[in-house]
Enzyme design. Structure first.
Site, PDB file in Angstrom:
ATOM      1  CE  LYS A  54      -1.783   5.100   1.362  1.00 30.02           C
ATOM      2  NZ  LYS A  54      -1.908   5.115   2.828  1.00 30.02           N
ATOM      3  CG  ASP A  67      -1.921   1.135   1.188  1.00 36.68           C
ATOM      4  OD1 ASP A  67      -2.702   1.220   0.231  1.00 36.68           O
ATOM      5  OD2 ASP A  67      -1.903   1.967   2.129  1.00 36.68           O
TER       6      ASP A  67
END
Length: 814
Positions: free
Chosen positions: A679, A675
């Protein structure tokens, strides 16, 4: 003295006729009352006559229904002791009509002369009944068959009135007749005495003829709407009644489709300077629309928006037109010879092309006529073959005050452009009374709504929202919208309307808006959910100022973005998949948004509600150069390592984080740093680097056996065996006065992620809870980076970030 007219909907049945008589009774100035046939009767008469002409014996059944409607009206309106005389009059007319229909049936033929006479029975029957009903209520009322006073050229179906003969006859008859006159609308007489009709809107025209001849104080046209509306209320529910119009404005509105009043109606009244008022029979307290020579400026540059739904556009072009005199005369002469009416004309100053709009059913004939007239030029390549475009509409804004107000055209085309509506052709006369645009038929309603909001609802900005995902983030967003609704409306005139809603089980559409208080209950009554069907219906509804909100983490939903952007619908999403999948998709989404004049905002992809992406864009757009990005981008990992102080095992900290909703259903999504990778990839792409996820170096800290565990439950079992491993890492850092932080870095086109120990002097050491922190080292901020810091996880802050993006889009669209 007033002349009143009541249309078919106003005299639909006995109850409505009784209401009309009360209106007349309460108006002491009423002198002449023009009435149409009972509602729907004219169409029934035409259908009956056509059936008779086609040798269809069903005409007798149709006639029986017409007969029954009129006799029932008499029986309901007239006292039983007085009925016989009225019934005899009405029955005599019906017998005459029946004989006429029998004759048409025997001949198997119906001339336009016969059809006009058949249609005249509608008005003659209704006015006979209404005049008797008025007498029943104590009024001195006289029935007038207007064939006695309205003289025409005798053209059946659409006769032209001979005003020199008509006006004196009207004046003499009215002067000699005491009390009230109930006059038939729609009909007149030919020089040979035949009955003729006055064409579409003929009863309104009759009212205007009488008002002009008598120099009446006003002509009141009573219908079933509150006057002339700013737009067709069937297409724009927010349409409003227009208080006042000039004759010219009303003519423009009616020419371009306003159904309340027809252009010929205006002519006699306009020449005699008699005001026309459009009133609502069923809302008598409402003042309606006042039409006169002048109207006061109401602060708005336009009075109304209207449209013609179906047109075809013919394009005549070629080098042989440039500088050649007589081209236009030949073009329009050929069309006139073929009796083709041109709705709109536009020509570029280069003289290279002329566009003209006609009815779709006349387009093929128009093309043939033009190509025949210019056969020599086309054969010698001086002109191209005539191009015909169909499935088009004309929209028009109308108002005499456009000439005194700058920026009206800009406002019009900005509203269309920001809603992705392509304009095919534009026309504006030198009077600046009307600006017309040709657009796709599919965009007609969307364009009308966008323009209506721009010119008549500018005090309130409405954003039409289609939302996928009603889980933690979606439901929190709806709760925030509800809590902030009144504030946004009062302070910023901003309204969010939830038009479409979908979750994994159900989906629902309501154009007037889903209740933000009862959305759960309403959604349960929806249909089975299918994201592709949801997107299809959203595109077909085609509302202005539409935004799609994706609150899911679904790749299937993200893969629909192309289709949504192509439909000129903006997107707001916390879903990182589209922006962090292939670079090709990332760029394609940005390009499509720009190409179709919409916005795609994904601020919450990084840092939840923190202004990370917007800050980065502001730095780049203002000319700064990004040297390095260092960041703690996972609120989940931030919480875990801020909480992991040795008092409980690492596995227990992760379990508690999951229980509090900080982690994904499978915590390995967070602990694997994937994750975080998505980003930092998004931030790298925002810096202009064409990177893929595979280009990121992730130095994972989770042991491989934990990653390999087949289920989440087994994962936690394996993770417990590594509690001592993580405790050693923590102790080693603590002994040096350092803290563990998962840090993403981007510099010189390379991105890395690792679990590092940072000293107390490091800005990342002071993080608490689920805080994120992003440090931008730039040319302008070389020594002390620009830092964005705050909570970076949780439904409340993520929903707040989505909410903020929606407000940004509302400000852009307005």
């Amino acid at each position: 003295m007033k002349v009143l007219k009541f249309g078919g909907s106003s005299v639909q049945n006995a109850e409505r006729i009784r209401h009309v008589v009360n209106i007349i009774k309460n108006d002491p100035e009423a002198k002449v009352v023009v009435c149409s046939a009972l509602g729907g009767i004219t169409d029934e008469l035409i259908a009956t006559a056509k059936a008779a002409a086609n040798d269809d014996t069903n005409y007798k059944t149709l006639f029986a229904h017409i007969e029954k409607r009129h006799l029932d009206c008499v029986k309901e309106l007239i006292d039983v002791r007085q009925q016989s005389a009225t019934l005899a009059k009405v029955k005599a007319m019906l017998n005459e009509l029946e004989e006429l229909l029998n004759g048409i049936f025997l001949l198997n033929e119906m001339s336009v002369r016969a059809l006009d006479y058949v249609m005249s029975f509608g008005e003659r029957l209704s006015c006979t009944i209404i005049s008797e009903a008025a007498r029943e209520q104590g009024l001195l009322a006289t029935y007038l068959d207007t064939t006695k006073v309205i003289k025409t050229d005798g053209r059946y179906g659409n006769a032209t009135v001979d005003f020199e003969a008509t006006n004196p006859l009207i004046q003499e008859y009215v002067a000699a007749t005491p009390g009230l006159i109930i006059a038939t609308g729609f009909i007149g007489s030919a020089p040979n005495g035949d009955t003729v009709t006055l064409g579409r809107g003929g009863s309104d025209y009759t009212c205007s003829i009488f008002a002009a001849a008598l120099q009446a104080s006003v002509a009141e046209i009573w219908t079933d709407v509150d006057g002339v509306m700013t737009c067709d209320p069937r297409k724009v529910p927010q349409a409003q009644s227009i208080p006042a119009l000039t004759y010219e404005e009303a003519m423009e509105m009616s020419h371009f489709g306003a159904k309340v009043i027809y252009p010929p109606t205006m002519v006699p009244a306009m020449k005699a300077d008699v005001p026309i008022v459009i009133r609502n029979t069923f809302n008598t307290d409402f003042q309606g629309t006042f039409i006169s020579k002048e109207s006061a400026y109401n602060g708005r540059p336009i009075k109304g928006i209207t449209s013609i739904s179906h047109i075809a556009l013919l394009r005549v072009q070629g080098s042989g037109m440039v500088g050649v005199a007589g081209i236009s005369a030949r073009l329009f002469g050929a069309l006139a010879a073929g009796k083709i009416s041109v709705i709109l004309i536009t020509q570029a100053s280069s003289e290279h092309s002329i566009c003209l709009a006609v009815k779709p059913e006349e387009s093929a004939t128009a093309k043939q006529l033009i190509e025949k007239e210019f056969a020599f030029e086309i054969r010698n390549a001086l002109l191209d073959e005539v191009i015909v475009e169909t499935n088009l509409s004309i929209i028009a804004i109308v108002g005499k005050d456009m000439r005194r107000t700058s920026g009206v055209a800009g406002r019009m085309f900005q509203a269309l452009g920001r809603n992705g509506i392509n304009v095919v052709a534009i026309a504006q006369g030198s009077s600046e009374l009307n600006i017309s645009a040709v657009i796709s038929k599919a965009d007609e309603v969307k364009a009308l709504r966008a323009l209506h909001q721009a010119f008549f609802e500018s005090d309130t900005k409405v954003l039409n929202i289609f939302m996928a995902g009603t889980g933690l983030i979606g439901s929190t967003l709806l709760k925030q919208m509800q809590a902030q609704r009144d504030y946004l409306r009062q302070e910023y005139n901003l309204e969010f309307r939830i038009v479409g809603l979908a979750n994994s089980r159900k989906m629902l559409f309501k154009e007037n808006g889903i209740s933000i208080e009862q959305w759960r209950e309403e959604l349960e009554g929806g249909v089975p959910s299918d994201i592709h069907e949801f997107v299809k219906q959203m595109n077909e509804i085609n509302l202005a100022n539409s935004v799609f909100v994706d609150n899911t983490a679904s790749a299937v939903v993200a893969n629909t973005y192309d289709e949504i952007l192509k439909a000129s619908i903006s997107i707001v999403t916390p879903n990182k998949i589209a922006s962090s999948s292939s670079y090709e998709q990332y760029i394609r989404n940005r390009r499509l948004a720009k190409q179709h004049g919409v916005i795609m905002l994904y601020e919450t992809n990084v840092g939840a509600a923190l202004p990370v992406i917007s800050t980065l864009r502001d730095l780049i757009n203002s000319g700064d150069k990004i040297i390095r990005i260092e960041a703690v981008l996972s609120g989940t990992l931030s919480y875990i390592f801020n909480t992991f102080d040795g008092s409980v095992p690492f596995s227990q900290v992760v379990k508690e984080a999951k229980q509090k909703g900080y982690t994904e259903p499978d915590p390995r999504e967070d602990l694997s740093c994937k994750d975080v990778g998505r980003k930092i990839l998004i931030l790298a792409r925002e810096c202009g680097y064409a990177m893929e996820f595979e280009d990121i170096t992730i130095n994972g800290f989770l042991p491989q056996p934990c990653m390999d565990a087949p289920t989440v439950e087994e994962f936690f079992q394996v993770l417990e065996t590594y509690d001592a491993h993580f405790e050693r890492m923590r102790q080693q850092a603590a002994e040096k006065g350092e803290k563990l932080r998962c840090i993403a870095r981007f510099e010189d086109g390379k991105a890395t992620i690792s679990l590092d120990a940072v000293g107390q002097e490091h800005p990342f050491a002071s993080l608490s809870g689920s805080d994120n922190i992003i440090a931008f080292t730039t040319v302008r901020y070389p020594e002390r980076p620009m830092v964005v810091k705050g909570s970076g996880a949780g439904a409340e802050v993520t929903a707040a970030g989505v909410f903020a993006d929606l407000i940004r889009i509302a400000n852009y669209l307005s």
